[in-house]
Design a protein around this motif. Structure first.
Motif, short mmCIF file in Angstrom:
data_model
loop_
_atom_site.label_atom_id
_atom_site.label_comp_id
_atom_site.label_asym_id
_atom_site.label_seq_id
_atom_site.Cartn_x
_atom_site.Cartn_y
_atom_site.Cartn_z
N CYS A 95 0.83 -1.22 0.00
CA CYS A 95 0.00 0.00 0.00
C CYS A 95 0.86 1.26 0.00
O CYS A 95 0.53 2.24 -0.68
N LEU A 107 -5.01 -4.75 0.45
CA LEU A 107 -5.01 -3.42 -0.18
C LEU A 107 -5.95 -2.45 0.53
O LEU A 107 -6.19 -1.34 0.04
N CYS A 110 -4.84 1.12 1.06
CA CYS A 110 -4.41 1.87 -0.12
C CYS A 110 -5.47 2.92 -0.45
O CYS A 110 -6.43 2.64 -1.18
#
Length: 350
Positions: A13, A44, A47
């Motif tokens: 990330c 993720l 992110c």
């Protein structure tokens, strides 16, 4: 083709946030498969740059690397408002990076894509080097183009989601890299405990494999010469893989390549005097960790027919990469039908 950007990280990330915040694109798409979506997508979650990205999910395993899945990706890109300025992230194994890379390279005549491999096989092979494509008419990777990903992010923490079979599958390609590289590289791979892998050492070996592939691809991006070294084990391996698929007993790609390497090491021994001790050590390692592919002489003609469709063939002749020793390449060796049948006998006897 320029050297591909490959980043090794344990914080995917952080790397994606840094990269995508500076990238210019209008829409972001993420391609994954059902298994990867379930096992890896949560990694993720932090992110922030992926917020609002459109997720495209396809079926898992190589049986879905086909025209139907390709059309599904195209449809999702089109219906999601994709343009030439859009960006596609391919999150998954080799099937996803192959399929996604081909879809991206052809949509609107080409959009940019980033590969985030989540399997060992994809990390050391499929995601790096610019090969994209799908299977067609029962043949592996029959349709495709050369097109580099904008960048590749290798995070080996994804490997904790894999079972040992898939670790072994990717490791077969690493073993190939050792055979076409140096004796010390090969020796490290042969001595590694693949049944109980040390993840720190495995990451070092992954980086070594990627570097071997990067050097080969940089010297020969579109497989006119030296890049054919990366096909060692694949002439026979792809035939085994295709036959297994036809017979509804699919095998993992790396396993097929491992069995293919047994045959091509044998051919290397009788044609190019590859050292017997090295050949037998490698074959023993493969037998211990990959088992055997069962077939009988009634299948020889079909295996031969599948080999005649191999993309490395030229001038109506079967072409194969053999080795005189570790790192000593013999490209475009011509094989006749009797050579194939003799080798199939040897593999069965092993």
């Amino acid at each position: 083709m320029e050297r591909q950007e490959v980043f090794f990280t344990h914080n995917i990330c952080k790397e994606l946030n840094k990269r995508l915040l500076s990238a210019v694109y209008d829409k972001l798409f993420i391609l994954t498969d059902e298994n990867t979506a379930r096992l890896c997508y949560d990694k993720l979650a932090e992110c922030r740059v992926l917020e609002g990205a459109k997720k495209i999910v396809t079926g898992a395993s190589d049986v879905h690397k086909n025209v139907k899945a390709l059309c599904h990706v195209w449809d999702e890109l089109s219906q999601g408002g994709g343009t030439r300025k859009s960006l596609l992230l391919n999150l998954g194994g080799g099937m996803v990076t192959d399929l996604g890379g081909f879809a991206a390279s052809t949509f609107k005549r080409g959009i940019r894509f980033i590969n985030i491999p989540t399997t060992l096989l994809a990390m050391v092979d499929a995601s790096v080097g610019g090969k994209t494509g799908i299977n067609y008419s029962g043949l592996k990777n029959e349709i495709g183009v050369f097109c580099n990903a904008l960048s590749v992010y290798v995070d080996t923490t994804f490997l904790t989601t894999l079972d040992n079979q898939n670790i072994r599958s990717g490791y077969a390609e690493m073993l190939k890299h050792g055979l076409i590289s140096t004796p010390s590289h090969w020796a490290r791979l042969i001595c590694f405990d693949i049944s109980h892998p040390d993840m720190t050492e495995l990451q070092e070996l992954v980086q070594m494999s990627v570097e071997v592939k990067q050097q080969v691809v940089l010297a020969d991006p579109t497989e006119k010469g030296m890049r054919k070294a990366l096909n060692f084990g694949h002439t026979l391996g792809h035939a085994f893989e295709s036959l297994a698929l036809e017979q509804n007993r699919p095998v993992l790609h790396g396993y097929a390549v491992a069995w293919g390497m047994i045959g091509e090491l044998y051919l290397s021994r009788i044609r190019k005097h590859f050292p017997a001790t090295t050949m037998l050590q490698t074959i023993q390692f493969i037998k211990e960790h990959y088992g055997i592919f069962t077939y009988d002489c009634k299948m020889y003609d079909r295996l031969y027919e599948l080999i005649t469709h191999d993309k490395k063939n030229a001038d109506g002749k079967i072409r194969c990469t053999l080795l005189g020793d570790i790192g000593q390449l013999a490209l475009d060796e011509v094989l006749k039908k009797e050579d194939i049948f003799e080798t199939l006998d040897y593999i069965r006897e092993c």
